[in-house]
Enzyme design. Structure first.
Site, mmCIF file in Angstrom:
data_model
loop_
_atom_site.group_PDB
_atom_site.id
_atom_site.type_symbol
_atom_site.label_atom_id
_atom_site.label_comp_id
_atom_site.label_asym_id
_atom_site.label_seq_id
_atom_site.Cartn_x
_atom_site.Cartn_y
_atom_site.Cartn_z
ATOM 1 N N LEU A 105 8.371 10.466 76.573
ATOM 2 C CA LEU A 105 8.065 12.126 75.815
ATOM 3 C C LEU A 105 7.333 12.047 74.533
ATOM 4 C CD1 LEU A 105 10.379 13.943 77.865
ATOM 5 C CD2 LEU A 105 7.769 13.738 78.069
ATOM 6 N N ASP A 106 6.740 12.340 74.159
ATOM 7 C CA ASP A 106 6.298 12.284 72.589
ATOM 8 C C ASP A 106 7.825 12.946 71.891
ATOM 9 O OD1 ASP A 106 5.121 14.454 73.078
ATOM 10 O OD2 ASP A 106 3.398 13.820 72.056
ATOM 11 N N LYS A 107 6.847 12.775 70.758
ATOM 12 C CA LYS A 107 8.358 13.531 69.572
ATOM 13 C C LYS A 107 8.211 14.874 69.618
ATOM 14 C CE LYS A 107 10.407 12.581 64.572
ATOM 15 N NZ LYS A 107 10.215 11.879 63.758
#
Length: 262
Positions: free
Chosen positions: A108-110
């Site tokens: 999952l991106d930041k």
């Protein structure tokens, strides 16, 4: 001893969770690995009675029934980066502080949050990540403007991004600016790109489910081991899935650790 009883040295090392096969090859090339106190060559094989050491420390073979492998679900908070690279500030490994070496399954991106699986079982990582295996993932999404019926229908039908058209999926409006979506694909920042194509901006993205695994009562930053029932169902779900080489795991996490597979 038959070849069936032997295992390639780099796989033997990677199966322990110490490192990927690619990294194991580097350790062998650097003469940091021994078999029965002798320097091996790349491609060497080991048997159950062999003693394998890395930097002089014995590493034991994994159990054939995978009973010694780790499977956890983690509620990733916003700001944590899904990479195994320890020099990256806020990396997921330091955030969890697990005693075993584990890999995130996908990412999952930041700016995103929610459920992510981590494990020391490289085989299952690859099986889950293969898009053609159609393992569904569910998300709660908030966007910057009211959601229309057209928007939902377009998301479900497929949107052209990254030189392709996304696979049909299930989406449902849950509020004025919120919707849920279930994907079986894993394109780079897929939900954000799909919304952007339709003129919307994602302001919040949370993954709530991967296959049968759900966040339940996990708060952001908390993790738990899979239950026996969850683990049994997970292995059943991926039993017929195609595998790719474990060497792709670390490379993918390194190159795309802060990208969103959703």
């Amino acid at each position: 001893m038959s070849d069936q009883a032997l295992k390639r040295l780099n796989k033997y090392i990677s199966d322990t969770g110490l490192c990927s096969r690619r990294e194991a090859d580097k350790l062998i090339e650097q003469n940091r690995v021994t078999i029965n106190d002798q320097q091996p060559e790349l491609g060497s094989k080991v048997g159950p009675d062999d003693s394998v050491k890395v930097d002089g420390k014995i590493i034991g073979a994994v159990a054939n029934d995978k009973s010694d492998r780790v499977y956890i679900v983690y509620n990733k908070p916003i700001g944590i980066t899904c990479t195994t690279e320890r020099h990256v500030k806020g990396n997921i490994i330091d955030a969890i502080k697990h005693k075993n070496r584990i890999f995130p399954v996908g990412r999952l991106d930041k700016p995103s949050e929610g459920l992510i699986i981590l494990t020391s079982d490289g085989d299952i990582v690859n099986k889950i990540l293969r898009a053609e295996n159609a393992h569904d993932k569910e998300y709660e999404v908030t966007v910057n403007q009211p959601i229309s019926d057209r928007f939902i229908k377009r998301m479900e039908r497929g949107v052209p991004i990254l030189g392709t058209v996304t696979k049909p999926c299930t989406a449902r409006a849950t509020g004025r600016n919120t919707f849920t979506i279930i994907l079986t694909q894993g394109l780079n920042r897929q939900i954000r790109r799909m919304c952007e194509f339709l003129g919307y901006e994602v302001t919040k993205l949370k993954r709530t489910r991967i296959m049968h695994l759900e966040l339940d009562r996990l708060k952001p930053g908390q993790w738990r081991n899979l239950t026996d029932a969850e683990l049994k169902k997970l292995h059943q779900s991926v039993k017929s899935s195609t595998k790719t080489s474990i060497k792709n795991i670390d490379r993918t996490n390194t190159q795309q650790g802060n990208r969103d597979k959703s």
